[in-house]
Design a protein around this motif. Structure first.
Motif, PDB file in Angstrom:
ATOM      1  N   GLN A 232      42.047  41.935  51.610  1.00  0.00           N
ATOM      2  CA  GLN A 232      41.810  43.304  51.144  1.00  0.00           C
ATOM      3  C   GLN A 232      41.814  43.407  49.620  1.00  0.00           C
ATOM      4  O   GLN A 232      41.372  44.427  49.067  1.00  0.00           O
ATOM      5  N   ALA A 233      42.308  42.379  48.951  1.00  0.00           N
ATOM      6  CA  ALA A 233      42.445  42.439  47.487  1.00  0.00           C
ATOM      7  C   ALA A 233      41.433  41.541  46.774  1.00  0.00           C
ATOM      8  O   ALA A 233      41.567  41.313  45.571  1.00  0.00           O
ATOM      9  N   VAL A 234      40.418  41.047  47.476  1.00  0.00           N
ATOM     10  CA  VAL A 234      39.447  40.136  46.858  1.00  0.00           C
ATOM     11  C   VAL A 234      38.731  40.802  45.684  1.00  0.00           C
ATOM     12  O   VAL A 234      38.555  40.196  44.616  1.00  0.00           O
ATOM     13  N   SER A 235      38.315  42.054  45.843  1.00  0.00           N
ATOM     14  CA  SER A 235      37.615  42.742  44.744  1.00  0.00           C
ATOM     15  C   SER A 235      38.534  42.941  43.543  1.00  0.00           C
ATOM     16  O   SER A 235      38.084  42.855  42.389  1.00  0.00           O
ATOM     17  N   LEU A 236      39.809  43.208  43.786  1.00  0.00           N
ATOM     18  CA  LEU A 236      40.765  43.345  42.683  1.00  0.00           C
ATOM     19  C   LEU A 236      40.986  42.017  41.975  1.00  0.00           C
ATOM     20  O   LEU A 236      41.113  41.967  40.740  1.00  0.00           O
ATOM     21  N   ILE A 237      41.025  40.931  42.739  1.00  0.00           N
ATOM     22  CA  ILE A 237      41.174  39.596  42.147  1.00  0.00           C
ATOM     23  C   ILE A 237      39.972  39.278  41.274  1.00  0.00           C
ATOM     24  O   ILE A 237      40.109  38.748  40.155  1.00  0.00           O
ATOM     25  N   ASP A 238      38.761  39.621  41.754  1.00  0.00           N
ATOM     26  CA  ASP A 238      37.551  39.388  40.953  1.00  0.00           C
ATOM     27  C   ASP A 238      37.578  40.217  39.667  1.00  0.00           C
ATOM     28  O   ASP A 238      37.213  39.716  38.593  1.00  0.00           O
ATOM     29  N   ALA A 239      38.012  41.469  39.773  1.00  0.00           N
ATOM     30  CA  ALA A 239      38.064  42.337  38.599  1.00  0.00           C
ATOM     31  C   ALA A 239      39.055  41.801  37.562  1.00  0.00           C
ATOM     32  O   ALA A 239      38.788  41.842  36.356  1.00  0.00           O
ATOM     33  N   TYR A 240      40.186  41.295  38.014  1.00  0.00           N
ATOM     34  CA  TYR A 240      41.186  40.759  37.093  1.00  0.00           C
ATOM     35  C   TYR A 240      40.649  39.514  36.379  1.00  0.00           C
ATOM     36  O   TYR A 240      40.822  39.357  35.162  1.00  0.00           O
ATOM     37  N   ASN A 241      40.021  38.627  37.140  1.00  0.00           N
ATOM     38  CA  ASN A 241      39.452  37.427  36.524  1.00  0.00           C
ATOM     39  C   ASN A 241      38.371  37.787  35.502  1.00  0.00           C
ATOM     40  O   ASN A 241      38.279  37.170  34.431  1.00  0.00           O
ATOM     41  N   LEU A 242      37.566  38.780  35.852  1.00  0.00           N
ATOM     42  CA  LEU A 242      36.502  39.207  34.937  1.00  0.00           C
ATOM     43  C   LEU A 242      37.078  39.812  33.664  1.00  0.00           C
ATOM     44  O   LEU A 242      36.594  39.542  32.557  1.00  0.00           O
ATOM     45  N   LEU A 243      38.109  40.636  33.805  1.00  0.00           N
ATOM     46  CA  LEU A 243      38.723  41.267  32.628  1.00  0.00           C
ATOM     47  C   LEU A 243      39.314  40.211  31.700  1.00  0.00           C
ATOM     48  O   LEU A 243      39.091  40.254  30.483  1.00  0.00           O
ATOM     49  N   GLN A 244      40.039  39.277  32.235  1.00  0.00           N
ATOM     50  CA  GLN A 244      40.662  38.252  31.408  1.00  0.00           C
ATOM     51  C   GLN A 244      39.619  37.352  30.757  1.00  0.00           C
ATOM     52  O   GLN A 244      39.780  36.932  29.598  1.00  0.00           O
ATOM     53  N   SER A 245      38.551  37.064  31.474  1.00  0.00           N
ATOM     54  CA  SER A 245      37.482  36.237  30.907  1.00  0.00           C
ATOM     55  C   SER A 245      36.790  36.953  29.755  1.00  0.00           C
ATOM     56  O   SER A 245      36.500  36.359  28.708  1.00  0.00           O
ATOM     57  N   ASP A 246      36.524  38.259  29.931  1.00  0.00           N
ATOM     58  CA  ASP A 246      35.862  39.023  28.878  1.00  0.00           C
ATOM     59  C   ASP A 246      36.759  39.201  27.661  1.00  0.00           C
ATOM     60  O   ASP A 246      36.254  39.294  26.525  1.00  0.00           O
ATOM     61  N   ARG A 247      38.045  39.274  27.870  1.00  0.00           N
ATOM     62  CA  ARG A 247      38.966  39.353  26.720  1.00  0.00           C
ATOM     63  C   ARG A 247      38.829  38.107  25.855  1.00  0.00           C
ATOM     64  O   ARG A 247      38.779  38.198  24.619  1.00  0.00           O
ATOM     65  N   LEU A 248      38.762  36.964  26.499  1.00  0.00           N
ATOM     66  CA  LEU A 248      38.600  35.723  25.739  1.00  0.00           C
ATOM     67  C   LEU A 248      37.210  35.635  25.133  1.00  0.00           C
ATOM     68  O   LEU A 248      37.054  35.148  23.993  1.00  0.00           O
ATOM     69  N   ASN A 249      36.203  36.123  25.847  1.00  0.00           N
ATOM     70  CA  ASN A 249      34.852  36.143  25.287  1.00  0.00           C
ATOM     71  C   ASN A 249      34.797  36.998  24.025  1.00  0.00           C
ATOM     72  O   ASN A 249      34.160  36.615  23.025  1.00  0.00           O
ATOM     73  N   ASP A 250      35.440  38.152  24.061  1.00  0.00           N
ATOM     74  CA  ASP A 250      35.448  39.031  22.892  1.00  0.00           C
ATOM     75  C   ASP A 250      36.178  38.392  21.719  1.00  0.00           C
ATOM     76  O   ASP A 250      35.752  38.536  20.562  1.00  0.00           O
ATOM     77  N   LYS A 251      37.258  37.703  21.984  1.00  0.00           N
ATOM     78  CA  LYS A 251      37.984  37.018  20.904  1.00  0.00           C
ATOM     79  C   LYS A 251      37.123  35.930  20.284  1.00  0.00           C
ATOM     80  O   LYS A 251      37.082  35.760  19.051  1.00  0.00           O
ATOM     81  N   GLU A 252      36.432  35.190  21.166  1.00  0.00           N
ATOM     82  CA  GLU A 252      35.578  34.116  20.657  1.00  0.00           C
ATOM     83  C   GLU A 252      34.411  34.689  19.855  1.00  0.00           C
ATOM     84  O   GLU A 252      34.036  34.144  18.812  1.00  0.00           O
ATOM     85  N   ALA A 253      33.850  35.794  20.326  1.00  0.00           N
ATOM     86  CA  ALA A 253      32.757  36.431  19.596  1.00  0.00           C
ATOM     87  C   ALA A 253      33.232  37.002  18.263  1.00  0.00           C
ATOM     88  O   ALA A 253      32.496  37.005  17.273  1.00  0.00           O
ATOM     89  N   PHE A 254      34.460  37.476  18.219  1.00  0.00           N
ATOM     90  CA  PHE A 254      35.014  38.010  16.979  1.00  0.00           C
ATOM     91  C   PHE A 254      35.178  36.898  15.936  1.00  0.00           C
ATOM     92  O   PHE A 254      34.894  37.092  14.757  1.00  0.00           O
ATOM     93  N   VAL A 255      35.623  35.722  16.394  1.00  0.00           N
ATOM     94  CA  VAL A 255      35.791  34.608  15.467  1.00  0.00           C
ATOM     95  C   VAL A 255      34.445  34.124  14.949  1.00  0.00           C
ATOM     96  O   VAL A 255      34.293  33.772  13.776  1.00  0.00           O
ATOM     97  N   ASP A 256      33.430  34.130  15.814  1.00  0.00           N
ATOM     98  CA  ASP A 256      32.098  33.653  15.435  1.00  0.00           C
ATOM     99  C   ASP A 256      31.179  34.817  15.059  1.00  0.00           C
ATOM    100  O   ASP A 256      29.967  34.771  15.304  1.00  0.00           O
ATOM    101  N   ALA A 257      31.729  35.870  14.467  1.00  0.00           N
ATOM    102  CA  ALA A 257      30.936  37.060  14.135  1.00  0.00           C
ATOM    103  C   ALA A 257      29.873  36.746  13.084  1.00  0.00           C
ATOM    104  O   ALA A 257      30.033  35.856  12.240  1.00  0.00           O
ATOM    105  N   ILE A 258      28.770  37.476  13.142  1.00  0.00           N
ATOM    106  CA  ILE A 258      27.664  37.291  12.198  1.00  0.00           C
ATOM    107  C   ILE A 258      27.994  38.007  10.879  1.00  0.00           C
ATOM    108  O   ILE A 258      28.452  39.155  10.877  1.00  0.00           O
TER     109      ILE A 258
END
Length: 474
Positions: A232-258
């Motif tokens: 019953q919590a599969v969608s919540l697990i996917d949402a959590y993984n996506l949120l944490q992945s995007d947080r790291l993506n944003d940090k990486e994009a911030f470091v490599d900003a144009i």
């Protein structure tokens, strides 16, 4: 899950038709995609790992926080971390010995894991030959639900008709050579060979009787809906993984900003110099020159609130507490811990009802086989108890047992069941009786020795008095 079919349509169960086997296997394969997804989520093969981005230059981190495994492992440890206890007023030593021989504790752990992941579990009871004594004994194994199923009639009682276990046989090149299909009825085991399953014919290659007097495959349910603990919590697990992945993506994009420069242009080589020296000097720089990085603003506080909300929802939906929460401090008493685990205890009470139902079928199969070998066991009075694996203050429990026993409120046999580490109360009572008899015997020997020593002292004293009289007369 069990497949229902009309008994008359099923035909001769001792000689099933290819049409019947194909129908049942095809129905079972309809559920394989769901079972495979649940297995993948437990193993860490979750949807976040399949995520792609349109641009290869865009960060695409794939963080997987395996809440599915955490939920299952917590449920398995909580349910069967303490071995299942069997007690009866009758002698069940033959049965408990048979369970010990097949390591039933490890088997129950594996079974509960299947229940937690798939929502359903299967076990096969069969005869196995001991290589040392050449004697046969009942053994038991868990079978992956993706390769076995039970077929029942379509009555409200859902009486088992037969079970099918099919598996692929691979050649040395890794391809499927053929399929083995085993058919278990209430008196026979038929083995078939087939080039494909779900279609075609089946070649009978072996037919053997069995003596369990019932279909030797038991189906266990995790709950009425036959759902896994984290399903019953599969969608919540996917949402959590996506949120944490995007947080790291944003940090990486911030470091490599144009770097955006406005008001002048760079000459050849200035870009590399700026990247290495972090500074650029120019002799002609207009007053309106400006330089800044192109970044998007990140609201870390808002993201943290969303993250905590997802975690809370995951644990609330699955009734599995977050043990890293500050509410679970190191000095929390066992009784206070029960209130914090109230949801998990309620979940266990539901799971226990379905698990005990299957365990009673297991008792019947073992008892039927033991009856043939003149080892009759009365299973009607056997009580099956699953004890939650909780932190327990044993000192308080022993004190309560002593007080209740001295007050004569409950018999000792009932009081000993309060202790978490006792699986066989009758065996403990026998040991207590043996120790009491040995203590009485030692006391009797000690009293006898003291009596002999006292008698010897009296004799010695009498001899001394006699000698004194003789000396006085002389």
């Amino acid at each position: 899950m069990a497949i229902k079919i009309n008994r008359e349509i099923a035909g001769d169960l001792n000689n099933p038709s290819s049409e019947l086997l194909n129908y049942c296997i095809s129905k079972h394969q309809d559920s394989l995609s769901r079972l495979q997804k649940l297995s993948d989520y437990y193993d860490g093969k979750q949807d976040i790992l399949k995520r792609t981005k349109d641009s290869a230059a865009t960060p695409n981190n794939k963080l997987l926080i395996n809440h599915a495994k955490y939920i299952t492992d917590m449920n398995v440890g909580f349910m069967v971390g303490n071995p299942v206890a069997y007690s009866s007023s009758n002698d069940i030593d033959q049965l408990t010995d048979a369970y010990t021989k097949v390591d039933i504790v490890s088997h129950d752990t594996e079974l509960e894991k299947d229940l937690s992941v798939f929502g359903i579990g299967y076990e096969l009871v069969y005869l196995k030959q001991d290589t040392k004594t050449n004697k046969t004994y009942p053994d038991i194994k868990c079978i992956d639900p993706r390769g076995i199923f039970l077929v029942t009639d379509d009555t409200i009682d859902a009486n088992p008709l037969f079970a099918l276990h099919y598996q692929a046989v691979y050649n040395l090149q890794g391809g499927v050579d053929y399929y083995l299909v085993k058919y278990y009825s209430d008196n026979r085991v038929l083995t078939y060979k087939a080039t494909s399953i779900g279609v075609g014919d089946y070649e009978l290659i072996k037919a053997l009787p069995h003596y369990f007097q019932a279909v030797p495959v038991i189906e266990y349910r995790n709950n009425e809906e036959q759902q896994g603990d984290f399903e019953q919590a599969v969608s919540l697990i996917d949402a959590y993984n996506l949120l944490q992945s995007d947080r790291l993506n944003d940090k990486e994009a911030f470091v490599d900003a144009i770097l955006f420069i406005r008001g002048f242009s760079l000459d050849d080589g200035d870009g590399e110099k700026l990247a290495s020296e972090k500074m650029l000097q120019t002799t002609a720089m207009p007053s309106e020159v400006d330089a800044s990085y192109l970044t998007k603003s990140m609201d870390e506080s808002g993201i943290a609130i969303l993250r905590d909300s997802l975690i809370e929802d995951i644990h609330k939906i699955t009734n599995v507490p977050n043990m890293n929460d500050e509410n679970f401090s190191g000095n929390t008493s066992g009784e206070a811990m029960k209130y914090k685990l109230f949801g998990l205890l309620n979940l266990m009470s539901i799971k226990t009802r379905y698990m005990v139902k299957g365990m009673r079928q297991r008792l019947e199969l073992f008892a039927n086989l033991l009856k043939i070998s003149d080892s009759s066991v009365d299973i009607d009075g056997i009580k099956i108890k699953l004890k939650p694996n909780l932190p327990i203050n044993t000192t308080d429990i022993i004190s309560q047992i002593v007080q209740a026993y001295q007050a004569g409120i409950l018999p000792l046999k009932v009081l000993l069941t309060w202790l978490p580490d006792i699986d066989n109360v009758d065996e403990v009572l026998k040991q207590l009786q043996t120790e009491k008899e040995e203590a009485i015997e030692l006391n009797q020997k000690a009293m006898g020795t003291q009596a002999e020593d006292s008698h010897s002292d009296l004799e010695d004293k009498g001899n001394v008095d006699d000698n004194s009289k003789v000396q006085k007369e002389e």
